[in-house]
Design an enzyme around this catalytic site. Sequence first.
Site, PDB file in Angstrom:
ATOM      1  N   GLU A  90      42.272  58.325   8.482  1.00  0.00           N
ATOM      2  CA  GLU A  90      41.773  59.295   9.387  1.00  0.00           C
ATOM      3  C   GLU A  90      42.896  59.777  10.134  1.00  0.00           C
ATOM      4  OE1 GLU A  90      39.430  57.284  12.326  1.00  0.00           O
ATOM      5  OE2 GLU A  90      37.982  56.377  10.941  1.00  0.00           O
ATOM      6  N   GLU A 105      33.445  64.624   9.303  1.00  0.00           N
ATOM      7  CA  GLU A 105      32.271  63.741  10.134  1.00  0.00           C
ATOM      8  C   GLU A 105      32.136  64.457  11.344  1.00  0.00           C
ATOM      9  OE1 GLU A 105      33.036  59.388  10.539  1.00  0.00           O
ATOM     10  OE2 GLU A 105      31.493  59.330  12.234  1.00  0.00           O
ATOM     11  N   ASP A 146      35.126  50.973   7.235  1.00  0.00           N
ATOM     12  CA  ASP A 146      35.530  50.121   8.468  1.00  0.00           C
ATOM     13  C   ASP A 146      34.371  50.320   9.551  1.00  0.00           C
ATOM     14  OD1 ASP A 146      36.101  52.628   9.550  1.00  0.00           O
ATOM     15  OD2 ASP A 146      37.916  52.304  10.516  1.00  0.00           O
ATOM     16  N   SER A 147      33.417  51.040   9.286  1.00  0.00           N
ATOM     17  CA  SER A 147      32.262  50.814   9.921  1.00  0.00           C
ATOM     18  C   SER A 147      31.603  49.482   9.755  1.00  0.00           C
ATOM     19  CB  SER A 147      31.068  51.834   9.479  1.00  0.00           C
ATOM     20  OG  SER A 147      31.177  51.624   7.977  1.00  0.00           O
ATOM     21  N   LYS A 166      41.066  55.755   2.168  1.00  0.00           N
ATOM     22  CA  LYS A 166      40.648  56.735   3.016  1.00  0.00           C
ATOM     23  C   LYS A 166      41.415  56.603   4.466  1.00  0.00           C
ATOM     24  CE  LYS A 166      36.154  57.170   4.744  1.00  0.00           C
ATOM     25  NZ  LYS A 166      36.649  57.174   6.140  1.00  0.00           N
ATOM     26  N   ASP A 186      38.389  52.251   3.450  1.00  0.00           N
ATOM     27  CA  ASP A 186      39.041  52.670   4.582  1.00  0.00           C
ATOM     28  C   ASP A 186      40.336  51.853   4.823  1.00  0.00           C
ATOM     29  OD1 ASP A 186      37.745  54.757   5.725  1.00  0.00           O
ATOM     30  OD2 ASP A 186      36.309  53.574   6.725  1.00  0.00           O
TER      31      ASP A 186
END
Length: 264
Positions: A114, A181, A45-46, A112, A84
Amino acid sequence: MSKVTIATLLKYKQEGKKFASLTAYDASFAKAFDEQGIDVVLVGDSLGMVLQGQDDTLPVTLEDMCYHTRCVRRGISRALLVADLPFMAYATPEQALTNCAKVMQAGAAMVKLEGGHWLMPTVRMLTERGIPVCAHIGLTPQSVHVFGGFKIQGRDEDNAKRILDEAKGFEAAGAQLLVLECIPATLAKAVTEAVQIPVIGIGAGKDTDGQILVMHDVLGISSGYIPKFSKNYLKQTGDIRAAISAYIEEVQQGQFPAAEHTFN
Ligand SMILES: Nc1nc(=O)c2c([nH]1)NC[C@@H]1CN(c3ccc(C(=O)N[C@@H](CCC(=O)O)C(=O)O)cc3)CN21
Ligand SMILES: CC(C)C(=O)C(=O)O
Ligand SMILES: [Mg+2]
Protein backbone atom coordinates in the site's frame (compact mmCIF):
# COMPACT_ATOMS: atom_id res chain seq x y z
CA MET A 1 -6.09 -26.31 -16.20
CA SER A 2 -2.97 -24.22 -16.61
CA LYS A 3 -1.67 -22.03 -13.82
CA VAL A 4 -2.74 -18.40 -13.61
CA THR A 5 0.21 -16.03 -13.95
CA ILE A 6 0.50 -12.30 -14.37
CA ALA A 7 0.59 -12.99 -18.15
CA THR A 8 -2.85 -14.65 -17.86
CA LEU A 9 -4.31 -11.58 -16.12
CA LEU A 10 -2.77 -9.26 -18.71
CA LYS A 11 -4.38 -11.34 -21.47
CA TYR A 12 -7.74 -11.16 -19.68
CA LYS A 13 -7.46 -7.37 -19.63
CA GLN A 14 -6.56 -7.19 -23.30
CA GLU A 15 -9.50 -9.47 -24.17
CA GLY A 16 -11.92 -7.61 -21.88
CA LYS A 17 -12.47 -10.73 -19.74
CA LYS A 18 -13.42 -9.91 -16.13
CA PHE A 19 -11.82 -12.03 -13.39
CA ALA A 20 -12.58 -12.80 -9.76
CA SER A 21 -10.31 -12.81 -6.71
CA LEU A 22 -10.86 -13.63 -3.05
CA THR A 23 -8.87 -13.49 0.13
CA ALA A 24 -7.98 -16.78 1.86
CA TYR A 25 -5.97 -17.49 4.97
CA ASP A 26 -5.76 -21.29 5.18
CA ALA A 27 -5.24 -24.33 2.95
CA SER A 28 -8.80 -25.70 3.06
CA PHE A 29 -10.62 -22.56 1.90
CA ALA A 30 -7.84 -21.78 -0.57
CA LYS A 31 -8.24 -25.26 -2.11
CA ALA A 32 -12.01 -24.90 -2.39
CA PHE A 33 -11.70 -21.45 -4.02
CA ASP A 34 -8.99 -22.71 -6.37
CA GLU A 35 -11.14 -25.66 -7.41
CA GLN A 36 -14.10 -23.36 -8.13
CA GLY A 37 -11.93 -21.40 -10.57
CA ILE A 38 -10.91 -18.27 -8.69
CA ASP A 39 -8.04 -16.62 -10.61
CA VAL A 40 -6.28 -14.75 -7.80
CA VAL A 41 -6.07 -15.64 -4.10
CA LEU A 42 -4.86 -12.90 -1.76
CA VAL A 43 -3.47 -13.60 1.68
CA GLY A 44 -4.70 -10.25 2.97
CA ASP A 45 -3.60 -8.46 6.10
CA SER A 46 -7.38 -8.20 6.61
CA LEU A 47 -6.65 -11.39 8.57
CA GLY A 48 -5.92 -9.06 11.48
CA MET A 49 -9.61 -8.13 11.47
CA VAL A 50 -11.41 -11.29 10.29
CA LEU A 51 -9.17 -13.93 11.96
CA GLN A 52 -7.67 -12.08 14.91
CA GLY A 53 -10.59 -9.80 15.78
CA GLN A 54 -8.51 -6.62 15.76
CA ASP A 55 -10.06 -3.22 14.94
CA ASP A 56 -7.73 -2.64 11.98
CA THR A 57 -4.83 -4.27 10.11
CA LEU A 58 -1.97 -2.52 11.93
CA PRO A 59 -1.20 -5.25 14.53
CA VAL A 60 -0.50 -7.89 11.83
CA THR A 61 3.11 -9.06 11.76
CA LEU A 62 5.40 -10.37 9.03
CA GLU A 63 5.39 -13.73 10.84
CA ASP A 64 1.56 -13.80 10.69
CA MET A 65 1.68 -13.14 6.93
CA CYS A 66 4.35 -15.80 6.31
CA TYR A 67 2.45 -18.39 8.35
CA HIS A 68 -0.84 -17.86 6.48
CA THR A 69 0.96 -17.67 3.12
CA ARG A 70 2.54 -21.08 3.79
CA CYS A 71 -0.90 -22.47 4.70
CA VAL A 72 -2.61 -21.04 1.60
CA ARG A 73 0.22 -22.15 -0.70
CA ARG A 74 -0.47 -25.80 0.14
CA GLY A 75 -4.12 -25.41 -0.92
CA ILE A 76 -3.52 -23.84 -4.33
CA SER A 77 -2.73 -25.54 -7.63
CA ARG A 78 -3.99 -23.02 -10.20
CA ALA A 79 -4.65 -19.50 -8.88
CA LEU A 80 -2.10 -16.69 -8.62
CA LEU A 81 -1.09 -16.32 -4.96
CA VAL A 82 -0.58 -12.71 -3.86
CA ALA A 83 0.36 -11.82 -0.27
CA ASP A 84 0.12 -8.50 1.57
CA LEU A 85 3.15 -7.03 3.29
CA PRO A 86 2.00 -5.85 6.71
CA PHE A 87 2.17 -2.38 8.27
CA MET A 88 5.75 -0.96 8.48
CA ALA A 89 7.35 -3.99 6.81
CA TYR A 90 8.34 -1.92 3.73
CA ALA A 91 8.91 1.57 5.15
CA THR A 92 12.42 1.64 3.62
CA PRO A 93 13.62 -0.07 0.41
CA GLU A 94 15.98 -2.24 2.49
CA GLN A 95 13.17 -3.45 4.77
CA ALA A 96 11.03 -4.09 1.72
CA LEU A 97 13.70 -6.25 0.04
CA THR A 98 14.29 -8.37 3.16
CA ASN A 99 10.62 -8.76 4.08
CA CYS A 100 9.22 -9.28 0.57
CA ALA A 101 11.81 -12.03 0.10
CA LYS A 102 10.46 -13.79 3.22
CA VAL A 103 6.87 -13.65 1.94
CA MET A 104 7.95 -14.92 -1.49
CA GLN A 105 9.85 -17.79 0.15
CA ALA A 106 6.71 -18.59 2.17
CA GLY A 107 4.97 -19.23 -1.18
CA ALA A 108 3.66 -15.97 -2.64
CA ALA A 109 4.02 -15.37 -6.39
CA MET A 110 3.56 -11.61 -5.94
CA VAL A 111 3.58 -9.13 -3.05
CA LYS A 112 1.05 -6.34 -2.46
CA LEU A 113 2.13 -3.01 -0.98
CA GLU A 114 0.00 0.00 0.00
CA GLY A 115 1.30 3.46 -0.79
CA GLY A 116 1.86 6.42 -3.07
CA HIS A 117 4.74 8.23 -4.73
CA TRP A 118 7.10 7.53 -1.83
CA LEU A 119 6.81 3.78 -2.58
CA MET A 120 7.71 3.92 -6.28
CA PRO A 121 11.52 3.63 -5.95
CA THR A 122 10.92 0.58 -3.72
CA VAL A 123 8.66 -1.00 -6.36
CA ARG A 124 11.34 -0.44 -9.01
CA MET A 125 13.98 -2.02 -6.78
CA LEU A 126 11.80 -5.05 -5.99
CA THR A 127 10.79 -5.78 -9.59
CA GLU A 128 14.37 -5.39 -10.82
CA ARG A 129 15.37 -8.05 -8.30
CA GLY A 130 12.66 -10.54 -9.29
CA ILE A 131 9.84 -9.73 -6.88
CA PRO A 132 6.56 -8.98 -8.72
CA VAL A 133 4.55 -6.17 -7.14
CA CYS A 134 0.87 -5.33 -6.88
CA ALA A 135 0.38 -1.71 -5.78
CA HIS A 136 -2.67 -0.94 -3.60
CA ILE A 137 -4.06 2.63 -3.73
CA GLY A 138 -7.25 4.49 -2.79
CA LEU A 139 -8.42 3.43 0.67
CA THR A 140 -5.23 1.89 2.02
CA PRO A 141 -6.27 0.40 5.38
CA GLN A 142 -2.75 0.57 6.85
CA SER A 143 -3.22 4.39 6.77
CA VAL A 144 -6.61 4.28 8.53
CA HIS A 145 -5.36 6.56 11.32
CA VAL A 146 -4.12 9.11 8.78
CA PHE A 147 -7.51 9.07 7.02
CA GLY A 148 -9.42 9.19 10.32
CA GLY A 149 -11.42 6.06 9.53
CA PHE A 150 -12.18 3.67 6.66
CA LYS A 151 -13.31 6.50 4.35
CA ILE A 152 -13.94 6.52 0.62
CA GLN A 153 -10.99 8.16 -1.17
CA GLY A 154 -10.72 10.24 -4.34
CA ARG A 155 -13.99 12.12 -4.00
CA ASP A 156 -12.53 15.59 -4.53
CA GLU A 157 -10.74 16.63 -7.69
CA ASP A 158 -7.24 16.91 -6.17
CA ASN A 159 -7.35 13.46 -4.60
CA ALA A 160 -8.85 11.92 -7.72
CA LYS A 161 -5.98 13.35 -9.77
CA ARG A 162 -3.43 12.09 -7.23
CA ILE A 163 -4.84 8.56 -7.40
CA LEU A 164 -4.71 8.60 -11.21
CA ASP A 165 -1.10 9.84 -11.08
CA GLU A 166 -0.18 7.14 -8.54
CA ALA A 167 -1.58 4.43 -10.81
CA LYS A 168 0.49 5.65 -13.77
CA GLY A 169 3.55 6.11 -11.55
CA PHE A 170 3.36 2.57 -10.16
CA GLU A 171 3.00 1.16 -13.66
CA ALA A 172 6.07 3.13 -14.76
CA ALA A 173 7.96 1.86 -11.67
CA GLY A 174 7.30 -1.75 -12.71
CA ALA A 175 4.17 -2.76 -10.78
CA GLN A 176 2.37 -5.49 -12.71
CA LEU A 177 -0.99 -5.38 -10.92
CA LEU A 178 -3.02 -2.68 -9.19
CA VAL A 179 -5.67 -2.80 -6.45
CA LEU A 180 -8.12 0.10 -6.14
CA GLU A 181 -10.05 0.14 -2.88
CA CYS A 182 -13.13 2.25 -2.09
CA ILE A 183 -13.05 4.99 -4.70
CA PRO A 184 -15.82 6.36 -6.94
CA ALA A 185 -16.66 4.13 -9.91
CA THR A 186 -15.98 6.87 -12.47
CA LEU A 187 -12.45 7.36 -11.12
CA ALA A 188 -11.81 3.59 -11.07
CA LYS A 189 -12.90 3.39 -14.71
CA ALA A 190 -10.54 6.22 -15.67
CA VAL A 191 -7.63 4.57 -13.83
CA THR A 192 -8.34 1.17 -15.42
CA GLU A 193 -8.31 2.74 -18.89
CA ALA A 194 -5.18 4.81 -18.17
CA VAL A 195 -2.88 1.85 -17.43
CA GLN A 196 -1.96 -1.27 -19.40
CA ILE A 197 -1.59 -3.46 -16.29
CA PRO A 198 -4.62 -5.34 -14.87
CA VAL A 199 -6.60 -3.48 -12.19
CA ILE A 200 -8.54 -5.21 -9.40
CA GLY A 201 -11.24 -3.28 -7.57
CA ILE A 202 -12.95 -3.55 -4.18
CA GLY A 203 -15.63 -0.95 -3.64
CA ALA A 204 -14.47 0.59 -6.93
CA GLY A 205 -17.40 -0.18 -9.22
CA LYS A 206 -17.88 -2.55 -12.14
CA ASP A 207 -15.35 -1.21 -14.65
CA THR A 208 -12.08 -2.51 -13.18
CA ASP A 209 -10.57 -5.60 -14.87
CA GLY A 210 -11.07 -7.80 -11.82
CA GLN A 211 -12.86 -7.77 -8.47
CA ILE A 212 -11.76 -8.87 -5.01
CA LEU A 213 -13.69 -9.40 -1.77
CA VAL A 214 -12.82 -10.59 1.71
CA MET A 215 -13.95 -14.25 1.95
CA HIS A 216 -15.68 -13.70 5.29
CA ASP A 217 -17.93 -11.06 3.67
CA VAL A 218 -18.81 -13.36 0.74
CA LEU A 219 -19.72 -16.10 3.23
CA GLY A 220 -21.58 -13.71 5.57
CA ILE A 221 -19.49 -14.59 8.60
CA SER A 222 -17.79 -11.23 9.27
CA SER A 223 -18.51 -9.95 12.73
CA GLY A 224 -20.45 -6.73 12.90
CA TYR A 225 -21.56 -5.61 9.47
CA ILE A 226 -20.75 -6.42 5.86
CA PRO A 227 -19.37 -3.38 4.00
CA LYS A 228 -21.74 -1.83 1.43
CA PHE A 229 -19.49 -2.96 -1.45
CA SER A 230 -19.57 -6.65 -0.42
CA LYS A 231 -22.20 -9.31 -1.04
CA ASN A 232 -23.16 -12.39 0.96
CA TYR A 233 -23.31 -15.22 -1.60
CA LEU A 234 -23.87 -17.93 1.00
CA LYS A 235 -27.35 -16.62 1.76
CA GLN A 236 -28.58 -17.27 -1.79
CA THR A 237 -26.84 -20.62 -2.25
CA GLY A 238 -26.60 -22.32 1.17
CA ASP A 239 -23.33 -24.00 0.23
CA ILE A 240 -19.77 -22.64 0.36
CA ARG A 241 -18.63 -24.00 -3.01
CA ALA A 242 -21.88 -22.87 -4.71
CA ALA A 243 -21.46 -19.42 -3.13
CA ILE A 244 -17.93 -19.03 -4.50
CA SER A 245 -19.02 -20.30 -7.89
CA ALA A 246 -21.90 -17.78 -7.96
CA TYR A 247 -19.52 -14.95 -7.03
CA ILE A 248 -17.07 -15.90 -9.80
CA GLU A 249 -19.90 -16.21 -12.33
CA GLU A 250 -21.40 -12.81 -11.42
CA VAL A 251 -18.01 -11.10 -11.69
CA GLN A 252 -17.23 -12.72 -15.05
CA GLN A 253 -20.70 -11.77 -16.39
CA GLY A 254 -20.36 -8.19 -15.14
CA GLN A 255 -23.31 -8.62 -12.73
CA PHE A 256 -21.25 -7.95 -9.61
CA PRO A 257 -20.77 -5.28 -8.40
CA ALA A 258 -24.22 -3.77 -8.93
CA ALA A 259 -25.14 -0.12 -8.28
CA GLU A 260 -25.93 -0.88 -4.62
CA HIS A 261 -22.28 -2.01 -4.07
CA THR A 262 -20.82 1.07 -5.75
CA PHE A 263 -19.65 4.50 -4.52
CA ASN A 264 -20.18 7.61 -6.64
N1 LIG B 1 -14.36 -8.00 6.56
C1 LIG B 1 -13.58 -7.09 5.94
N2 LIG B 1 -13.93 -6.69 4.71
C2 LIG B 1 -13.17 -5.78 4.03
O1 LIG B 1 -13.52 -5.44 2.88
C3 LIG B 1 -11.99 -5.28 4.67
C4 LIG B 1 -11.65 -5.77 5.94
N3 LIG B 1 -12.47 -6.66 6.57
N4 LIG B 1 -10.50 -5.37 6.56
C5 LIG B 1 -9.51 -4.63 5.82
C6 LIG B 1 -10.15 -3.67 4.94
C7 LIG B 1 -10.90 -2.58 5.66
N5 LIG B 1 -11.94 -2.29 4.71
C8 LIG B 1 -13.01 -1.43 4.92
C9 LIG B 1 -13.66 -1.39 6.12
C10 LIG B 1 -14.73 -0.56 6.31
C11 LIG B 1 -15.19 0.26 5.29
C12 LIG B 1 -16.36 1.15 5.54
O2 LIG B 1 -16.81 1.29 6.64
N6 LIG B 1 -16.89 1.75 4.48
C13 LIG B 1 -18.13 2.51 4.55
C14 LIG B 1 -18.03 3.78 3.75
C15 LIG B 1 -17.50 4.94 4.51
C16 LIG B 1 -17.61 6.22 3.71
O3 LIG B 1 -18.70 6.47 3.15
O4 LIG B 1 -16.62 6.98 3.61
C17 LIG B 1 -19.26 1.67 3.95
O5 LIG B 1 -20.41 2.11 4.00
O6 LIG B 1 -18.99 0.56 3.46
C18 LIG B 1 -14.53 0.22 4.07
C19 LIG B 1 -13.45 -0.64 3.88
C20 LIG B 1 -11.86 -3.14 3.56
N7 LIG B 1 -11.16 -4.31 4.07
C1 LIG C 1 -9.27 -6.27 0.73
C2 LIG C 1 -7.96 -6.63 0.12
C3 LIG C 1 -7.67 -5.83 -1.10
C4 LIG C 1 -6.85 -6.56 1.14
O1 LIG C 1 -5.91 -5.81 1.02
C5 LIG C 1 -6.92 -7.44 2.31
O2 LIG C 1 -7.76 -8.35 2.36
O3 LIG C 1 -6.10 -7.25 3.21
MG1 LIG D 1 -4.72 -5.71 2.78
